[in-house]
Design an enzyme around this catalytic site. Structure first.
Site, PDB file in Angstrom:
ATOM      1  N   TYR A 160       0.830  -1.201   0.000  1.00 32.61           N
ATOM      2  CA  TYR A 160       0.000   0.000   0.000  1.00 32.61           C
ATOM      3  C   TYR A 160       0.863   1.249   0.000  1.00 32.61           C
ATOM      4  O   TYR A 160       2.082   1.188   0.200  1.00 32.61           O
ATOM      5  CB  TYR A 160      -0.926   0.023   1.228  1.00 32.61           C
ATOM      6  CG  TYR A 160      -0.200  -0.244   2.532  1.00 32.61           C
ATOM      7  CD1 TYR A 160       0.588   0.735   3.129  1.00 32.61           C
ATOM      8  CD2 TYR A 160      -0.288  -1.482   3.159  1.00 32.61           C
ATOM      9  CE1 TYR A 160       1.268   0.492   4.308  1.00 32.61           C
ATOM     10  CE2 TYR A 160       0.399  -1.740   4.336  1.00 32.61           C
ATOM     11  CZ  TYR A 160       1.176  -0.753   4.906  1.00 32.61           C
ATOM     12  OH  TYR A 160       1.865  -0.991   6.069  1.00 32.61           O
ATOM     13  N   TRP A 165       0.775   5.293   1.635  1.00 34.78           N
ATOM     14  CA  TRP A 165       0.146   6.289   2.509  1.00 34.78           C
ATOM     15  C   TRP A 165       0.217   7.658   1.831  1.00 34.78           C
ATOM     16  O   TRP A 165       1.277   8.063   1.338  1.00 34.78           O
ATOM     17  CB  TRP A 165       0.882   6.385   3.835  1.00 34.78           C
ATOM     18  CG  TRP A 165       0.624   5.280   4.817  1.00 34.78           C
ATOM     19  CD1 TRP A 165       1.400   4.174   5.032  1.00 34.78           C
ATOM     20  CD2 TRP A 165      -0.466   5.190   5.754  1.00 34.78           C
ATOM     21  NE1 TRP A 165       0.853   3.398   6.034  1.00 34.78           N
ATOM     22  CE2 TRP A 165      -0.284   3.997   6.494  1.00 34.78           C
ATOM     23  CE3 TRP A 165      -1.570   5.998   6.025  1.00 34.78           C
ATOM     24  CZ2 TRP A 165      -1.164   3.599   7.499  1.00 34.78           C
ATOM     25  CZ3 TRP A 165      -2.451   5.610   7.019  1.00 34.78           C
ATOM     26  CH2 TRP A 165      -2.242   4.422   7.744  1.00 34.78           C
ATOM     27  N   LYS A 175      -4.729   5.613   3.247  1.00 32.01           N
ATOM     28  CA  LYS A 175      -3.971   4.381   2.982  1.00 32.01           C
ATOM     29  C   LYS A 175      -4.599   3.679   1.786  1.00 32.01           C
ATOM     30  O   LYS A 175      -5.694   3.137   1.871  1.00 32.01           O
ATOM     31  CB  LYS A 175      -4.004   3.487   4.222  1.00 32.01           C
ATOM     32  CG  LYS A 175      -3.133   2.250   4.144  1.00 32.01           C
ATOM     33  CD  LYS A 175      -3.232   1.486   5.458  1.00 32.01           C
ATOM     34  CE  LYS A 175      -2.261   0.346   5.523  1.00 32.01           C
ATOM     35  NZ  LYS A 175      -2.376  -0.402   6.804  1.00 32.01           N
ATOM     36  N   ASP A 185       3.012  -7.225  13.533  1.00 31.28           N
ATOM     37  CA  ASP A 185       3.935  -6.431  12.715  1.00 31.28           C
ATOM     38  C   ASP A 185       4.336  -5.141  13.434  1.00 31.28           C
ATOM     39  O   ASP A 185       4.260  -4.045  12.865  1.00 31.28           O
ATOM     40  CB  ASP A 185       3.308  -6.114  11.358  1.00 31.28           C
ATOM     41  CG  ASP A 185       4.359  -5.779  10.296  1.00 31.28           C
ATOM     42  OD1 ASP A 185       5.546  -6.100  10.511  1.00 31.28           O
ATOM     43  OD2 ASP A 185       3.995  -5.209   9.256  1.00 31.28           O
TER      44      ASP A 185
END
Length: 342
Positions: free
Chosen positions: A71, A73, A86, A189
């Site tokens: 992705y 931002w 996002k 993560d």
């Protein structure tokens, strides 16, 4: 369960594909919310494709905040308010992750150290998410001594007490997702690139795309291994079993990075033996700590804090997961360490 998707759904006239995407994505999102949100009403504001396109000047490169494999931002402006947008790559491989991101972000957004979800757009192939804006960018841009190309950092070094506060507040956010719900949420993560800083350096944990809840009555969940190299728990990597201690390990590495300004692995590393944690096991904290911290005034008080942090890092990253502390205990210990104010 009540699902509210509020806002204008302007489809741009002849853009029938957007209508199809909206209907398909709405159904998938509903399933995710039912599965993950325990039947609680969660209002999610809906944005149209056109609204987000205008907000980012047609996704102009000048609005890009960060790019990853999955992705991008963007910084955008909606209704006179700055937001973070996002946008997932239009690849069906990432579909499940994008919906998990919405559901988990909506579920956890009430915590002050979690990046707050504002809403989403379902008219794109994969949903586009809209979050609050955090003016000081990503922690990864501020904490490392050098960038990924080896050039010295552009930003002034962060003061040690700010780093310690960031660690304690992120620990509290992780403790929250582990304990506040009937099924503990494992983030999977935790790293500097998934932490935003607002204009007051208040940290905001983000990116719940890899998050997964542990089933009620269970102590772990087995799943395909996901995470970021250097922050992955070796036990999870070997077994595929995610537990709360999986996040504790990753947080230990985050705490180590905050203390040293170093990457989580040695460049060109090929084995676990090359990881940063193995260096700190062999060295004293003064040999590896970010020199900018040692240059600060503080003397013995800072040295005490650094030594206590080193010991906490090693506990969080113990090879035996059962010997690692809980994130509740980690938060308490960091609060205690902060009291050793120089």
């Amino acid at each position: 369960m009540v699902i509210k998707l509020v806002g204008n759904r302007r489809l741009g006239g002849s853009k029938g594909e957007r209508k199809k995407a909206f209907e398909k994505n709405g159904g998938v999102l509903l399933e995710k919310l039912v599965a993950y949100c325990d039947g609680r009403p969660i209002p999610i504001r809906g944005f149209s494709y056109e609204e987000l396109r205008r907000a980012t000047n047609n996704y102009d490169q000048g609005c890009v905040l960060q790019v990853s494999q999955w992705y991008t931002w963007y910084k955008g402006s909606l209704d006179g308010r700055i937001v973070s947008i996002k946008k997932y790559a239009e690849d069906s491989t990432f579909s499940d992750f994008s919906f998990t991101d919405i559901a988990m972000s909506a579920k956890t957004s009430s915590h002050k150290n979690v990046l707050r979800l504002v809403g989403c757009c379902l008219e794109t192939q994969l949903p586009t998410l809209v979050f609050e804006f955090a003016g000081n960018g990503f922690l990864s841009e501020r904490v490392y001594q050098c960038n990924i190309h080896g050039y010295p950092r552009e930003h002034p070094p962060m003061a040690w007490q700010i780093r310690l506060k960031i660690a304690r507040e992120i620990a509290h956010a992780i403790s929250y997702i582990h304990t506040a719900f009937s099924r503990p949420i494992i983030h999977r993560d935790i790293k500097p690139g998934n932490i935003f800083l607002d204009q007051h350096n208040v940290p905001k944990l983000a990116d719940f795309s890899l998050s997964i809840p542990i089933p009620e009555g269970e102590t772990h969940i087995e799943d395909k291994v996901h995470g970021s190299y250097g922050f992955l728990c070796p036990n999870y990597l070997a077994t595929g079993r995610a537990t709360e201690k999986t996040d504790v390990y990753s947080f230990g590495m985050l705490l180590l990075v905050l203390s040293t300004g170093q990457r989580s692995y040695v460049p060109q590393a090929t084995t676990h033996e090359d990881s940063l944690v193995n260096y700190i096991r062999k060295c004293t904290i003064s040999e590896i700590v970010d020199p900018a911290i040692l240059a600060e005034e503080g003397g013995a008080g800072v040295e005490q804090q650094l030594q206590a942090v080193r010991e906490l890092v090693l506990r969080c990253m113990d090879e035996n997961p059962e010997m690692r502390p809980t994130m509740v205990d980690v938060t308490k210990e960091l609060r205690r360490i902060e009291r050793f104010m120089p």
